[in-house]
Design an enzyme around this catalytic site. Sequence first.
Site, mmCIF file in Angstrom:
data_model
loop_
_atom_site.group_PDB
_atom_site.id
_atom_site.type_symbol
_atom_site.label_atom_id
_atom_site.label_comp_id
_atom_site.label_asym_id
_atom_site.label_seq_id
_atom_site.Cartn_x
_atom_site.Cartn_y
_atom_site.Cartn_z
ATOM 1 N N GLU A 1 -28.376 -20.592 -20.739
ATOM 2 C CA GLU A 1 -29.298 -20.070 -19.718
ATOM 3 C C GLU A 1 -30.700 -19.898 -20.298
ATOM 4 O O GLU A 1 -31.694 -20.096 -19.602
ATOM 5 C CB GLU A 1 -28.755 -18.747 -19.148
ATOM 6 N N HIS B 1 -28.385 -19.376 -25.936
ATOM 7 C CA HIS B 1 -27.478 -19.491 -24.780
ATOM 8 C C HIS B 1 -28.029 -20.543 -23.819
ATOM 9 O O HIS B 1 -29.250 -20.669 -23.660
ATOM 10 C CB HIS B 1 -27.366 -18.127 -24.094
ATOM 11 N N GLY C 1 -19.852 -19.743 -15.626
ATOM 12 C CA GLY C 1 -20.027 -19.072 -14.343
ATOM 13 C C GLY C 1 -19.599 -19.915 -13.157
ATOM 14 O O GLY C 1 -19.893 -19.590 -12.019
ATOM 15 N N SER D 1 -16.169 -19.416 -18.217
ATOM 16 C CA SER D 1 -15.113 -19.007 -17.291
ATOM 17 C C SER D 1 -13.820 -18.576 -17.986
ATOM 18 O O SER D 1 -12.718 -18.870 -17.506
ATOM 19 C CB SER D 1 -14.842 -20.121 -16.262
ATOM 20 N N LYS E 1 -25.259 -10.373 -19.853
ATOM 21 C CA LYS E 1 -26.389 -11.040 -19.175
ATOM 22 C C LYS E 1 -27.319 -9.993 -18.535
ATOM 23 O O LYS E 1 -27.481 -8.910 -19.078
ATOM 24 C CB LYS E 1 -25.856 -12.061 -18.164
ATOM 25 N N GLU F 1 -20.036 -23.646 -25.566
ATOM 26 C CA GLU F 1 -20.026 -23.306 -24.150
ATOM 27 C C GLU F 1 -20.462 -24.517 -23.338
ATOM 28 O O GLU F 1 -21.670 -24.746 -23.163
ATOM 29 C CB GLU F 1 -20.982 -22.140 -23.876
ATOM 30 N N ASN G 1 -20.763 -11.044 -23.003
ATOM 31 C CA ASN G 1 -22.190 -11.256 -22.730
ATOM 32 C C ASN G 1 -22.450 -10.703 -21.334
ATOM 33 O O ASN G 1 -22.031 -11.297 -20.343
ATOM 34 C CB ASN G 1 -22.479 -12.764 -22.807
HETATM 35 P P1 PGA Z 1 -18.844 -16.928 -17.885
HETATM 36 O O1 PGA Z 1 -20.102 -16.931 -18.893
HETATM 37 O O2 PGA Z 1 -17.687 -16.333 -18.655
HETATM 38 O O3 PGA Z 1 -19.289 -16.067 -16.747
HETATM 39 O O4 PGA Z 1 -18.593 -18.345 -17.512
HETATM 40 C C1 PGA Z 1 -19.953 -17.251 -20.241
HETATM 41 C C2 PGA Z 1 -21.286 -17.188 -20.936
HETATM 42 O O5 PGA Z 1 -22.303 -17.575 -20.343
HETATM 43 O O6 PGA Z 1 -21.381 -16.767 -22.107
#
Ligand code: PGA
Length: 251
Positions: free
Chosen positions: A99, A97, A175, A215, A13, A169, A11
């Site tokens: 976010e 997601h 993140g 992560s 983003k 997730e 992803n």
């Molecule tokens: P990250 O993000 O690997 O940077 O923690 C995962 C995601 O949001 O899909």
Amino acid sequence: MSQRTPLIAGNWKMFKTSREARETAAALAARVKPDSSREVMIAPQFTALLPVKEALADSPIFLGAQNLHWESEGAYTGEISAAMLTDVGCDYVIIGHSERRQYFHETDESVNRKIAAALGAGLIPVLCIGESEADRDAEKTFSVLDKQIRNGLQGFDLNQVEKLVIAYEPVWAIGTGKTATSDQAQEAHAFIRRTMAGLFGEDMAEKLRILYGGSVKPANIAELMSMSDIDGALVGGASLEAESFSAIIDY
Ligand code: PGA
């Protein structure tokens, strides 16, 4: 061994111009060889979809989008439809997601409509679910996941959800550098599979791919993938560079 083919998804983003995305995609295409033992997907931002698709032309890597709108067309300024995504070669679309839920007010209801739109256009939805840190501290992890699954998938029948992918997730692990331990992730994945078995039957649940996200890095992917209910990963930060993402793909 389960019969589920692992899926490692990136992803990207809101990172990378279309040129940068095309370059990373080309570097990945050079590294990722056809391999029936795993699938790979990358989800760049919208304006990079077409150049990335071109860079992936001779590659087994699938293309995904990060969002879509539930209507097929109309006066929805700033939105993009499922048919527009298939038009540029998308196979997958990430839906719900955390976010999007957190910053763009997506709800289980809008997620439900988006999944319907994706399925209607032949896109494979990657439904994202996960608890916040406060939910986990309050021991509400399972009730949050249960609600996100039931509401997100309300009204669908077995045939529709056959190809669905779920990504677990935990919001506190995205993140942040904090990964769920492989035991914590396995426990949540097993719960998700049981819930799906209750809704759609054992057979569907047994075939369902459940990705872990939060992560994921080259250093922790192998241990996560050794868990019986973890069928792949949704990778953010570590998917942005071809080198680290291909190390994850080759876990
Ligand atoms: P990250 O993000 O690997 O940077 O923690 C995962 C995601 O949001 O899909």
